[in-house]
Design an enzyme around this catalytic site. Structure first.
Site, short mmCIF file in Angstrom:
data_model
loop_
_atom_site.label_atom_id
_atom_site.label_comp_id
_atom_site.label_asym_id
_atom_site.label_seq_id
_atom_site.Cartn_x
_atom_site.Cartn_y
_atom_site.Cartn_z
N THR A 72 -73.46 13.88 -207.78
CA THR A 72 -72.58 13.87 -206.61
C THR A 72 -73.35 14.27 -205.35
O THR A 72 -73.24 13.61 -204.31
CB THR A 72 -71.40 14.83 -206.84
OG1 THR A 72 -70.68 14.38 -207.99
CG2 THR A 72 -70.46 14.86 -205.64
N ALA A 204 -78.73 15.03 -214.60
CA ALA A 204 -79.31 15.42 -215.90
C ALA A 204 -78.31 15.35 -217.05
O ALA A 204 -78.66 14.97 -218.16
CB ALA A 204 -79.88 16.83 -215.79
N HIS A 205 -77.04 15.71 -216.76
CA HIS A 205 -76.12 15.92 -217.89
C HIS A 205 -75.64 14.63 -218.55
O HIS A 205 -74.98 14.68 -219.59
CB HIS A 205 -74.96 16.83 -217.49
CG HIS A 205 -73.91 16.20 -216.62
ND1 HIS A 205 -72.68 15.82 -217.11
CD2 HIS A 205 -73.88 15.94 -215.30
CE1 HIS A 205 -71.95 15.35 -216.10
NE2 HIS A 205 -72.65 15.40 -215.00
N CYS A 328 -61.62 12.69 -214.43
CA CYS A 328 -60.89 13.08 -213.23
C CYS A 328 -60.67 14.58 -213.25
O CYS A 328 -60.17 15.12 -214.23
CB CYS A 328 -59.56 12.34 -213.19
SG CYS A 328 -58.55 12.81 -211.81
N1 PLP Z 1 -72.28 8.68 -210.30
C1 PLP Z 1 -71.88 8.19 -211.48
C2 PLP Z 1 -72.02 6.73 -211.75
C3 PLP Z 1 -71.35 9.04 -212.45
O1 PLP Z 1 -70.94 8.55 -213.62
C4 PLP Z 1 -71.23 10.42 -212.15
C5 PLP Z 1 -70.64 11.35 -213.12
O2 PLP Z 1 -69.50 11.24 -213.50
C6 PLP Z 1 -71.68 10.88 -210.90
C7 PLP Z 1 -72.19 9.98 -209.99
C8 PLP Z 1 -71.61 12.32 -210.53
O3 PLP Z 1 -72.63 13.05 -211.16
P1 PLP Z 1 -72.50 14.65 -211.34
O4 PLP Z 1 -71.48 14.86 -212.41
O5 PLP Z 1 -73.86 15.06 -211.76
O6 PLP Z 1 -72.11 15.20 -210.04
#
Ligand code: PLP
Length: 391
Positions: A72, A204-205, A328
């Site tokens: 994000t 990473a996760h 969500c």
């Molecule tokens: N972009 C995509 C395509 C994702 O699937 C996700 C996670 O759900 C994210 C961005 C956000 O990543 P993070 O959970 O590391 O903030």
């Protein structure tokens, strides 16, 4: 009943090797990478080593990697930072696809809503594919950034990012191209040149690393304006004391993801094909996304007559961890913007995503298919009984 975790697109379990790499930084080893003494130097070395590993997996130079708090933040840094850094000189027009993760879409919309950017959202076809020609048609002389994700987290469609980037640049060579490759690590080939882009978001996760750490890869010379200012860490691109344990874990996860990619993909493609074949004969179950250009291991469907929130609740009771598409945070049923963009109308509220992972077996797939069938039958029977009672 054996629990089945089929939500690997939401998050993945920590790999034991990753955990081991992190644990030392949660125990005997500690230090601020900015400190000049021995503890600090050790922490700096761990961050540098992780940066090399992530760069190798992401197909870029180490200096092109900036660690963030996750996908994000990487997406926000790309969109907000490019606009701030390059907007005054190149223009304030953003082009994003309608199937982007909210981290891109909502950010671009917020900037446009605040009058800081002009936004064009490019649609997709029924399989979620974004047409390079449509992206090119949306690009203007004042377009500063084009965002098209590599693999969609809800329906698994893999976009032809290289063609999209090429088409966008043919219209405006100064437009930068960003791809959110959060779902791609360990699943798809990555690289600034492989994908023909300027910026790549990673997390990473999604690849057996820790939550709360990610990276923005930015081609040398195009780095966006920092959105977190302060102590000047990450070469001034992202201030804040580094999450050393998380970053060390990310480094190991990225290396393992790339090393195991071929074997993982072969296994995931086979199992996902099996699951799709088992579920599609159920009346009203329709696979979504592009079945040919697809994120390995991601199976997605719409299930007529079964609202996602009900289906997920029944599956949870039956020991299946699944999702409607995106994880969500509120848990409230919101119809998928991705399926809506793909033209699914009412069915956008009936999504089911089963995302397989490294530990998924053939037995898991068979058990999951049987439990999904039970859940669907149960919901439809309850719906009919409810309708009969009401009538
Ligand atoms: N972009 C995509 C395509 C994702 O699937 C996700 C996670 O759900 C994210 C961005 C956000 O990543 P993070 O959970 O590391 O903030």
């Amino acid at each position: 009943m054996r629990p089945l975790y089929l939500d690997h697109a939401a998050t993945t379990p920590l790999d034991p090797e990753v955990r081991a790499a992190m644990l030392s930084w949660l125990g005997e080893r500690f230090g601020n990478p900015s400190s000049v003494h021995g503890h600090g130097r050790q922490a700096r070395a761990a961050v540098d080593e992780a940066r090399d590993r992530v760069a190798a997996a992401a197909g870029c130079a180490a200096r092109e990697v900036t660690f963030t708090s996750g996908g994000t933040e990487a997406d926000n840094l790309a969109v907000r930072g490019v606009l701030e850094r390059w907007g005054p000189e190149r223009g304030r027009h953003l082009v994003v696809s309608a199937v982007e993760h909210e981290a891109v879409l909502a950010t671009a919309e917020a900037l446009a809503g605040a009058g800081l950017a002009e936004l064009t959202v490019v649609g997709c076809d029924r399989s979620g594919r974004v047409d390079p020609a449509e992206v090119a048609a949306a690009v203007r002389p004042d377009t500063v950034l084009v965002c098209v994700m590599l693999a969609n987290n809800e329906v698994g469609t893999v976009e032809d990012v290289a063609s999209i980037a090429g088409a966008a640049r043919a219209r405006n060579p100064r437009a930068l191209v960003h791809t959110d490759a959060v779902q791609g690590l360990g699943r798809l080939p990555l690289g600034l040149d492989v994908l023909g882009v300027d910026l790549i978001s990673l997390s990473a996760h999604k690849a057996h690393g820790p939550q709360g750490v990610g990276a923005l890869v930015a081609r040398h010379g195009v780095f966006p304006a920092a959105q977190l200012t302060g102590g000047g860490q990450e070469r001034g691109r992202r201030s804040g004391t580094e999450n050393v344990a998380g970053i060390a874990g990310f480094g190991v996860a990225a290396e393992l993801a790339e090393r195991r990619r071929e074997a993982d993909v072969a296994m995931l493609v086979k199992l996902a094909g099996r699951l799709t074949n088992l579920l599609t004969p159920i009346p009203g179950v329709e696979p979504t996304g592009d079945l040919t250009r697809r994120l390995p291991g991601l199976c997605s469907f719409v299930v007529a007559g079964c609202r996602s929130d009900l289906l997920l609740a029944v599956l949870d009771e039956l020991g299946v961890c699944a999702s409607a598409g995106s994880a969500c945070s509120s848990g409230a049923p919101v119809p998928s913007h991705v399926l809506a963009a793909m033209g699914f109308g009412e069915l956008a509220g009936c999504a089911l995503r089963l995302a397989l992972g490294r530990s998924t077996t053939e037995e898991d797939v068979d058990a999951a298919a049987a439990r999904v069938e039970r859940a669907v039958t149960r919901i439809r029977l309850a719906g009919r009984a409810g309708a009969a009672a009401a009538g």
